[in-house]
Design a protein around this motif. Structure first.
Motif, mmCIF file in Angstrom:
data_model
loop_
_atom_site.group_PDB
_atom_site.id
_atom_site.type_symbol
_atom_site.label_atom_id
_atom_site.label_comp_id
_atom_site.label_asym_id
_atom_site.label_seq_id
_atom_site.Cartn_x
_atom_site.Cartn_y
_atom_site.Cartn_z
ATOM 1 N N LEU A 1 0.822 -1.211 0.000
ATOM 2 C CA LEU A 1 0.000 0.000 0.000
ATOM 3 C C LEU A 1 0.856 1.261 0.000
ATOM 4 N N PHE A 2 2.071 1.184 0.491
ATOM 5 C CA PHE A 2 3.005 2.299 0.322
ATOM 6 C C PHE A 2 3.260 2.514 -1.171
ATOM 7 N N LEU A 3 3.516 1.428 -1.907
ATOM 8 C CA LEU A 3 3.745 1.539 -3.353
ATOM 9 C C LEU A 3 2.514 2.088 -4.062
ATOM 10 N N GLU A 4 1.341 1.653 -3.632
ATOM 11 C CA GLU A 4 0.098 2.111 -4.253
ATOM 12 C C GLU A 4 -0.106 3.610 -4.035
ATOM 13 N N HIS A 5 0.364 4.115 -2.899
ATOM 14 C CA HIS A 5 0.129 5.516 -2.541
ATOM 15 C C HIS A 5 1.400 6.361 -2.634
ATOM 16 N N LEU A 6 2.330 5.960 -3.476
ATOM 17 C CA LEU A 6 3.537 6.770 -3.667
ATOM 18 C C LEU A 6 3.200 8.195 -4.102
ATOM 19 N N CYS A 7 2.249 8.313 -5.006
ATOM 20 C CA CYS A 7 1.930 9.612 -5.583
ATOM 21 C C CYS A 7 0.444 9.929 -5.468
ATOM 22 N N MET A 8 -0.237 9.232 -4.563
ATOM 23 C CA MET A 8 -1.693 9.402 -4.453
ATOM 24 C C MET A 8 -2.088 9.344 -2.989
ATOM 25 N N ASP A 9 -2.804 10.357 -2.521
ATOM 26 C CA ASP A 9 -3.198 10.421 -1.116
ATOM 27 C C ASP A 9 -4.673 10.136 -0.901
ATOM 28 N N LYS A 10 -5.320 9.553 -1.906
ATOM 29 C CA LYS A 10 -6.742 9.234 -1.754
ATOM 30 C C LYS A 10 -6.957 7.729 -1.859
ATOM 31 N N ARG A 11 -8.142 7.290 -1.496
ATOM 32 C CA ARG A 11 -8.498 5.872 -1.516
ATOM 33 C C ARG A 11 -8.341 5.291 -2.926
ATOM 34 N N MET A 12 -7.742 4.112 -3.016
ATOM 35 C CA MET A 12 -7.594 3.467 -4.325
ATOM 36 C C MET A 12 -8.933 2.890 -4.775
ATOM 37 N N SER A 13 -9.055 2.675 -6.074
ATOM 38 C CA SER A 13 -10.283 2.095 -6.618
ATOM 39 C C SER A 13 -10.394 0.625 -6.223
ATOM 40 N N PHE A 14 -11.614 0.088 -6.332
ATOM 41 C CA PHE A 14 -11.832 -1.328 -5.999
ATOM 42 C C PHE A 14 -10.990 -2.222 -6.909
ATOM 43 N N TRP A 15 -10.909 -1.865 -8.203
ATOM 44 C CA TRP A 15 -10.120 -2.663 -9.154
ATOM 45 C C TRP A 15 -8.643 -2.640 -8.775
ATOM 46 N N ARG A 16 -8.128 -1.465 -8.412
ATOM 47 C CA ARG A 16 -6.727 -1.357 -7.987
ATOM 48 C C ARG A 16 -6.496 -2.156 -6.708
ATOM 49 N N ALA A 17 -7.479 -2.138 -5.815
ATOM 50 C CA ALA A 17 -7.348 -2.887 -4.564
ATOM 51 C C ALA A 17 -7.265 -4.384 -4.822
ATOM 52 N N CYS A 18 -8.043 -4.878 -5.777
ATOM 53 C CA CYS A 18 -8.005 -6.312 -6.107
ATOM 54 C C CYS A 18 -6.632 -6.691 -6.669
ATOM 55 N N LYS A 19 -6.099 -5.868 -7.552
ATOM 56 C CA LYS A 19 -4.775 -6.128 -8.117
ATOM 57 C C LYS A 19 -3.706 -6.062 -7.036
ATOM 58 N N ARG A 20 -3.840 -5.095 -6.116
ATOM 59 C CA ARG A 20 -2.850 -4.946 -5.052
ATOM 60 C C ARG A 20 -2.922 -6.116 -4.081
ATOM 61 N N LEU A 21 -4.126 -6.661 -3.842
ATOM 62 C CA LEU A 21 -4.278 -7.811 -2.944
ATOM 63 C C LEU A 21 -3.497 -9.010 -3.470
ATOM 64 N N VAL A 22 -3.521 -9.207 -4.774
ATOM 65 C CA VAL A 22 -2.740 -10.295 -5.363
ATOM 66 C C VAL A 22 -1.250 -10.091 -5.080
ATOM 67 N N LYS A 23 -0.794 -8.860 -5.197
ATOM 68 C CA LYS A 23 0.624 -8.577 -4.942
ATOM 69 C C LYS A 23 0.973 -8.759 -3.476
ATOM 70 N N VAL A 24 0.042 -8.423 -2.575
ATOM 71 C CA VAL A 24 0.263 -8.661 -1.146
ATOM 72 C C VAL A 24 0.484 -10.154 -0.896
ATOM 73 N N LEU A 25 -0.357 -10.971 -1.497
ATOM 74 C CA LEU A 25 -0.314 -12.418 -1.250
ATOM 75 C C LEU A 25 0.875 -13.097 -1.918
ATOM 76 N N THR A 26 1.489 -12.437 -2.887
ATOM 77 C CA THR A 26 2.594 -13.066 -3.619
ATOM 78 C C THR A 26 3.961 -12.444 -3.316
ATOM 79 N N LEU A 27 4.005 -11.436 -2.442
ATOM 80 C CA LEU A 27 5.293 -10.835 -2.089
ATOM 81 C C LEU A 27 6.058 -11.793 -1.184
ATOM 82 N N ARG A 28 7.202 -12.248 -1.633
ATOM 83 C CA ARG A 28 7.969 -13.249 -0.888
ATOM 84 C C ARG A 28 8.645 -12.646 0.334
#
Length: 203
Positions: free
Chosen positions: A152-179
């Motif tokens: 979520l730090f990466l998601e909000h590097l340049c954005m200070d507002k809530r991410m979209s639902f679609w972006r959240a779904c993509k980010r959730l996959v990255k959360v689960l796959t970060l080694r």
């Protein structure tokens, strides 16, 4: 400035895919992963090391420092993992309770317990980003943190507002796959356009 985000080494909770207590320790493989990533970090010759206050991140940081030399570490609560309600501790990621929590958390609905809201978490991300931006421009900073926080730090590097639902779904996959013990290399250059942050490499 170069910033290297490192996810802490493995814990038994990671293996079991369960929500963890803040005082969860590294397992034996996690200690080995931390030693391996420490050797990579030593080549960077970091000027600063900042850690989450959660035990698994502190243990990873200690191993990195042992390899890199006596760089005084700083622990900072801004870099902690998402503070979930205590009733989630020990429950599996794929359980109904987790799905219910994540959906309500994302949409800002009331959740029973002592966890933090999306708005509170985002405020911490912005605090952490501001702290890093305040360091000297020639710094090489290692930040030891957690899968949700890093993503979520990466998601909000340049954005200070809530991410979209679609972006959240993509980010959730990255959360689960970060080694565990992954390194993500960022660069921050003050005054460079609207956003001075760039992602250079992903671990």
């Amino acid at each position: 400035m170069d910033i290297y985000f490192v996810r802490h080494g493995q814990t038994d909770g990671n293996v079991a895919l369960r929500h963890q207590h803040v005082n969860t320790s590294l397992n034996e493989l996690g200690k080995l992963q931390a030693r391996m990533v420490a050797r990579k970090i030593a080549k960077i010759k970091p000027t600063n090391i900042v850690s989450s206050t959660n035990l698994r991140a502190i243990e990873t940081t200690k191993i990195i420092i042992d390899e890199c030399g006596r760089i005084p570490p700083e622990t900072h609560p801004a870099f902690e993992e998402l503070r979930r309600p205590s009733w989630l501790t020990g429950r599996r990621f794929i359980a109904f309770e987790t799905v219910w929590y994540v959906v309500r958390w994302f949409f800002g609905l009331k959740i029973k317990g002592d966890g933090e809201s999306y708005e509170e978490f985002l405020a911490r991300v912005i605090e952490a980003r501001t702290l890093l931006e305040s360091l000297p421009e020639n710094s090489r900073v290692v930040v030891v943190s957690h899968a949700v926080f890093i993503n979520l730090f990466l998601e909000h590097l340049c954005m200070d507002k809530r991410m979209s639902f679609w972006r959240a779904c993509k980010r959730l996959v990255k959360v689960l796959t970060l080694r565990n013990a992954s390194i993500i290399h960022l660069r921050y250059e003050a005054g460079k356009g609207k956003c001075g942050w760039r992602i250079l490499t992903r671990g």
